[in-house]
Design a protein around this motif. Structure first.
Motif, short mmCIF file in Angstrom:
data_model
loop_
_atom_site.label_atom_id
_atom_site.label_comp_id
_atom_site.label_asym_id
_atom_site.label_seq_id
_atom_site.Cartn_x
_atom_site.Cartn_y
_atom_site.Cartn_z
N TRP A 116 0.87 -1.19 0.00
CA TRP A 116 0.00 0.00 0.00
C TRP A 116 0.90 1.24 0.00
O TRP A 116 1.24 1.78 1.05
CB TRP A 116 -0.90 -0.01 1.24
N GLU A 117 1.28 1.70 -1.17
CA GLU A 117 2.26 2.78 -1.26
C GLU A 117 1.73 4.11 -0.74
O GLU A 117 2.51 5.02 -0.40
CB GLU A 117 2.73 2.95 -2.71
N ASN A 118 0.39 4.25 -0.65
CA ASN A 118 -0.20 5.52 -0.20
C ASN A 118 -0.59 5.51 1.28
O ASN A 118 -1.26 6.44 1.75
CB ASN A 118 -1.42 5.85 -1.06
N LEU A 119 -0.19 4.49 2.00
CA LEU A 119 -0.50 4.40 3.43
C LEU A 119 0.16 5.56 4.16
O LEU A 119 1.36 5.80 4.01
CB LEU A 119 0.02 3.05 3.95
N GLU A 120 -0.62 6.29 4.99
CA GLU A 120 -0.06 7.49 5.63
C GLU A 120 -0.28 7.58 7.13
O GLU A 120 0.39 8.38 7.80
CB GLU A 120 -0.60 8.75 4.96
N VAL A 121 -1.20 6.80 7.73
CA VAL A 121 -1.46 6.95 9.16
C VAL A 121 -2.04 5.66 9.74
O VAL A 121 -2.75 4.92 9.06
CB VAL A 121 -2.43 8.13 9.43
N TYR A 122 -1.69 5.41 11.00
CA TYR A 122 -2.27 4.30 11.76
C TYR A 122 -2.97 4.90 12.97
O TYR A 122 -2.33 5.51 13.83
CB TYR A 122 -1.19 3.31 12.18
N PHE A 123 -4.31 4.72 13.06
CA PHE A 123 -5.10 5.15 14.21
C PHE A 123 -5.21 3.95 15.17
O PHE A 123 -5.79 2.93 14.81
CB PHE A 123 -6.49 5.60 13.76
N PHE A 176 5.49 8.99 8.29
CA PHE A 176 4.28 8.22 8.59
C PHE A 176 3.76 8.62 9.97
O PHE A 176 4.53 8.81 10.91
CB PHE A 176 4.57 6.72 8.56
N ASN A 177 2.44 8.73 10.09
CA ASN A 177 1.84 9.21 11.34
C ASN A 177 1.19 8.09 12.14
O ASN A 177 0.56 7.19 11.58
CB ASN A 177 0.77 10.28 11.03
N PHE A 178 1.35 8.20 13.45
CA PHE A 178 0.65 7.32 14.39
C PHE A 178 -0.24 8.21 15.25
O PHE A 178 0.23 9.15 15.88
CB PHE A 178 1.64 6.57 15.28
N TYR A 179 -1.55 7.91 15.27
CA TYR A 179 -2.51 8.70 16.03
C TYR A 179 -3.24 7.80 17.02
O TYR A 179 -3.85 6.80 16.63
CB TYR A 179 -3.53 9.37 15.09
N GLU A 180 -3.18 8.17 18.31
CA GLU A 180 -3.80 7.37 19.35
C GLU A 180 -5.23 7.85 19.65
O GLU A 180 -5.52 9.05 19.57
CB GLU A 180 -2.97 7.46 20.64
N THR A 181 -6.09 6.92 20.00
CA THR A 181 -7.45 7.23 20.43
C THR A 181 -7.72 6.56 21.76
O THR A 181 -7.03 5.61 22.15
CB THR A 181 -8.50 6.74 19.41
#
Length: 505
Positions: free
Chosen positions: A242-249, A271-276
């Protein structure tokens, strides 16, 4: 609708919400007081409302004096009546759904009421806000040019007396708005599959055909899925798929033990990591800045917050409202919600990092700590210590749990750890010594009990065989994205089961 047009419209709509977020950032206490007053007014004709005099115009102080703080056992009778079809007990609109939750792997399940208001004004609103905050921080995002790979629970919904229960994720998927379904993978049919291992295979088959731009799910279970994706495709990292992968929530468990493993799977600096911070009872916090390690407490989701300092928890406990909290104090969270939970102890602990705006870190669970000897070891300490030692030893951890070894005669106590490694340390004794020293540096109570082995000896670390925790959860029918390993416990029941299973296979 063409994907570029959908991307533009969705981004514009979500960014509009940011102006409402700015309102509670500017007037947090006014917003929280309005939330409480609305909940009280709306519920005045329920059984709870009549019992506690909600028909009156009451202040927070009067509300706190009238309504007792309760845990699940304190509200379970009313919830069971509601599950049998009685209405207007604790919330005025029809309660149709109940999120089945045990928190970790306890046999006794909780059934958390989920109202239409909670679905719309909390859970779905939070999903949009997560995207809104992310887009606000990442102007060049192309998130909606592709799909989000979501990994939820593995249970379908079950009907009982005209009401429905199951994993919260199943309830959310069953009621999912069209925009969310359009932008997600796998399909609802696959997402609601019951058998976890077959479900993973189906998710992989569907998702590798898609242009996935984001990931969403619990870190421990998502890691299993992503490693299986690489194994299936023969690729070295996820951007080759997935070349357009940009963030993991991510959310559900601490990300700290898994961060380095994810960085190897996703080797891009931007690349971004966002916590919830979400649970069956509601959605509470969202990381609102790139590269932050705390969460913005969301104040307009129909949830009123109170906090009990942990040094008074289950003793002479007194909750304080948001306007009385202090940074650096470990609090147990108490919530009043738009699904009819009134002054409910959710079982989580948090620490405020800021009060302008109100930002928090999740520090653990009220029941998941070790305090058999006065050491007050909390999950936050354990996660940080393990993160430090993994960086030092190049080890990688899959799962772990720990419990006390109780004193026996002249024998001192200790902590006993079961750790399953993806990559084990070269020297377990060195790992154990570093773990002990890291815990001493992070927790003065632990350090005091370890001084000269007065109360506690050096901890014991067991290296678990591969798939031990997976097999343990499978034996309890607890495989799936909603289920969590109990990290720390004052009792030995979890550890004893794992020790036996570790020997028998």
């Amino acid at each position: 609708m063409p994907i570029p047009l959908f991307n533009s419209i969705a981004s514009w709509l979500l960014k509009k919400r940011y102006h409402q977020i700015e309102l509670f950032l500017k007037y947090p206490l006014d917003v929280q007081k309005e939330v409480l007053q609305h909940l009280v007014d709306f519920s005045k004709d329920t059984q709870i409302g009549r019992e506690y005099g909600f028909a009156d115009q009451i202040s927070y102080e009067e509300f706190a004096a009238r309504v007792p703080i309760r845990n699940y056992e304190g509200v379970s009778e009313l919830i069971e009546r509601s599950r049998r079809g009685e209405q207007n007990l604790f919330w005025p609109t029809t309660i149709k759904w109940f999120a089945k939750s045990s928190g970790t792997t306890n046999a006794k399940s909780k059934f958390i009421p989920v109202s239409t208001e909670a679905l719309e004004d909390c859970h779905y609103k939070s999903s949009k806000d997560l995207l809104c905050l992310y887009l606000n921080n990442n102007e060049n995002s192309q998130l909606f040019r592709g799909k989000s790979l979501r990994l939820g629970g593995s249970k379908e919904l079950y009907e009982d007396n005209g009401t429905f229960f199951g994993d919260l994720s199943a309830i959310l998927i069953d009621n999912m708005p069209l925009w969310a379904e359009y932008s997600s993978t796998p399909s609802s049919k696959v997402s609601l599959m019951s058998e976890w291992e077959s479900k993973l295979e189906a998710i992989i088959e569907e998702s590798i055909q898609e242009n996935v731009t984001s990931l969403a799910g619990v870190p421990s279970w998502m890691l299993v899925l992503l490693n299986d994706v690489l194994k299936k495709t023969g690729k070295n990292h996820l951007f080759e798929i997935w070349e357009n992968l940009e963030v993991y929530f991510h959310g559900g468990v601490s990300f700290a033990p898994y961060r380095d493993q994810y960085k190897k799977l996703l080797p891009r600096k931007n690349f971004n990591f966002y916590e919830t911070y979400n649970a069956s009872e509601g959605f509470f916090g969202i990381q609102d800045r790139n590269n932050a390690d705390d969460l913005l407490l969301m104040l307009d989701y129909g949830i009123f917050y109170e906090f009990i300092p942990m040094d008074t928890y289950e003793k002479d406990e007194k909750a304080v409202p948001l306007w009385e909290v202090k940074t650096g104090v470990n609090y147990a969270m108490v919530i009043t919600t738009n699904a009819g939970l009134w002054r409910y102890k959710i079982g989580d602990t948090v620490r405020f990092t800021s009060t302008n705006p109100y930002r928090i870190r999740i520090t653990g669970r009220t029941k998941h700590h070790i305090n058999a000897f006065g050491e007050e070891l909390i999950i936050e300490n354990a996660e940080e210590a393990l993160k430090q030692i993994c960086q030092k030893t190049d080890a990688e951890i899959m799962d772990y749990t720990a419990a006390p070894i109780f004193m026996n005669g002249s024998e001192k106590g200790a902590h006993e750890w079961m750790i399953e490694f993806r990559r084990p340390p070269k020297d377990v004794d060195y790992f154990t010594e570093f773990l002990d020293n890291a815990l001493k540096s992070l927790n003065s109570d632990y350090e005091a009990k370890r001084y000269n082995n007065i109360t506690l000896k050096m901890p014991t670390v067991h290296v678990a065989r591969p798939n031990l925790f997976h097999d343990w959860l499978k034996s309890k029918n607890k495989l799936g994205g909603q289920h969590k390993i109990p990290r720390l416990s004052n009792e030995r029941c979890y550890l004893e089961e794992l020790l036996e299973l570790n020997l028998n296979k």
